[in-house]
Design a protein around this motif. Structure first.
Motif, PDB file in Angstrom:
ATOM      1  N   CYS A  74       0.872  -1.165   0.000  1.00 15.17           N
ATOM      2  CA  CYS A  74       0.000   0.000   0.000  1.00 15.17           C
ATOM      3  C   CYS A  74       0.914   1.221   0.000  1.00 15.17           C
ATOM      4  O   CYS A  74       1.647   1.468   0.957  1.00 15.17           O
ATOM      5  CB  CYS A  74      -0.900  -0.013   1.235  1.00 15.17           C
ATOM      6  N   VAL A  75       0.887   1.995  -1.097  1.00 15.75           N
ATOM      7  CA  VAL A  75       1.814   3.116  -1.233  1.00 15.75           C
ATOM      8  C   VAL A  75       1.164   4.468  -0.920  1.00 15.75           C
ATOM      9  O   VAL A  75       1.873   5.466  -0.783  1.00 15.75           O
ATOM     10  CB  VAL A  75       2.444   3.141  -2.639  1.00 15.75           C
ATOM     11  N   HIS A  76      -0.162   4.491  -0.796  1.00 20.55           N
ATOM     12  CA  HIS A  76      -0.836   5.756  -0.497  1.00 20.55           C
ATOM     13  C   HIS A  76      -2.186   5.452   0.145  1.00 20.55           C
ATOM     14  O   HIS A  76      -2.982   4.686  -0.411  1.00 20.55           O
ATOM     15  CB  HIS A  76      -1.022   6.558  -1.787  1.00 20.55           C
ATOM     16  N   LYS A  77      -2.441   6.054   1.308  1.00 20.85           N
ATOM     17  CA  LYS A  77      -3.710   5.854   2.015  1.00 20.85           C
ATOM     18  C   LYS A  77      -4.488   7.159   2.064  1.00 20.85           C
ATOM     19  O   LYS A  77      -3.948   8.206   2.415  1.00 20.85           O
ATOM     20  CB  LYS A  77      -3.462   5.381   3.449  1.00 20.85           C
ATOM     21  N   LEU A  78      -5.751   7.086   1.700  1.00 21.77           N
ATOM     22  CA  LEU A  78      -6.675   8.214   1.808  1.00 21.77           C
ATOM     23  C   LEU A  78      -7.853   7.756   2.667  1.00 21.77           C
ATOM     24  O   LEU A  78      -8.019   6.544   2.892  1.00 21.77           O
ATOM     25  CB  LEU A  78      -7.154   8.649   0.424  1.00 21.77           C
ATOM     26  N   GLU A 137       0.507  -1.142  -5.142  1.00 25.04           N
ATOM     27  CA  GLU A 137       1.456  -1.498  -6.195  1.00 25.04           C
ATOM     28  C   GLU A 137       1.898  -2.928  -5.962  1.00 25.04           C
ATOM     29  O   GLU A 137       1.943  -3.391  -4.816  1.00 25.04           O
ATOM     30  CB  GLU A 137       2.670  -0.566  -6.171  1.00 25.04           C
ATOM     31  N   LEU A 192      -7.269   3.423  -1.224  1.00 26.26           N
ATOM     32  CA  LEU A 192      -5.873   3.022  -1.075  1.00 26.26           C
ATOM     33  C   LEU A 192      -5.258   2.940  -2.458  1.00 26.26           C
ATOM     34  O   LEU A 192      -5.937   2.639  -3.440  1.00 26.26           O
ATOM     35  CB  LEU A 192      -5.772   1.635  -0.438  1.00 26.26           C
ATOM     36  N   ARG A 193      -3.963   3.175  -2.528  1.00 25.31           N
ATOM     37  CA  ARG A 193      -3.244   2.965  -3.788  1.00 25.31           C
ATOM     38  C   ARG A 193      -2.276   1.809  -3.554  1.00 25.31           C
ATOM     39  O   ARG A 193      -1.426   1.875  -2.670  1.00 25.31           O
ATOM     40  CB  ARG A 193      -2.494   4.208  -4.214  1.00 25.31           C
TER      41      ARG A 193
END
Length: 145
Positions: A105-109, A116, A113-114
């Motif tokens: 998980c490279v980005h959490k909002l 890769e 989630l983003r």
């Protein structure tokens, strides 16, 4: 080079000086007891270097991953078929890709989630899409696609 429904063959044909040039190629597939011509093989003469002509041939084998097909190629000019075929080439269509690895998980909002990941891609088995599943962190929750 393998693709999901067939194989691409790179063929080099040694031309004999003073004879008619090779006009086309014929591909045969080995069966249990005999060789059979592949009627829908498509070929293209790419270029010549010295006395060697280079061809690219597509042989549609159908979608049958893991099945090995024995193929051989004949060169044909206006005088007829070459005296011997090429060496036998054992070919198969591409396999399913391997499972994704190194998922991160490279980005959490707040509501997304983003992710890769990497996928070992076997030769000729392109990955066309991914399916991501998730579930909530509750007892008895099921996976959602």
């Amino acid at each position: 080079k393998r693709v999901p429904d067939g194989v691409w063959l790179d063929v080099a044909v040694e031309e004999v000086l003073g004879t008619a040039p090779v006009q086309k190629l014929v591909v045969e597939e080995g069966g249990n007891f005999a060789w059979h011509e592949v009627p829908d093989a498509k070929f293209e003469r790419l270029h010549s270097v010295g006395t060697t002509s280079h061809w690219q041939v597509f042989v549609g084998l159908g979608v049958s991953p893991g099945v090995i097909h024995d193929l051989r190629v004949w060169a044909i000019n206006e005088c007829g078929r070459s005296s011997k075929p090429s060496a036998v080439c054992a070919c198969r269509t591409s396999d399913k890709p391997e499972r994704p690895t190194a998922v991160a998980c490279v980005h959490k909002l707040p509501h997304s989630l983003r992710l890769e990941w990497t996928v070992p891609d076997p030769e000729g088995a392109p990955v066309w899409r991914f399916e991501v599943q998730y579930r909530s962190d509750q007892a008895f929750s099921s996976w959602i696609t």
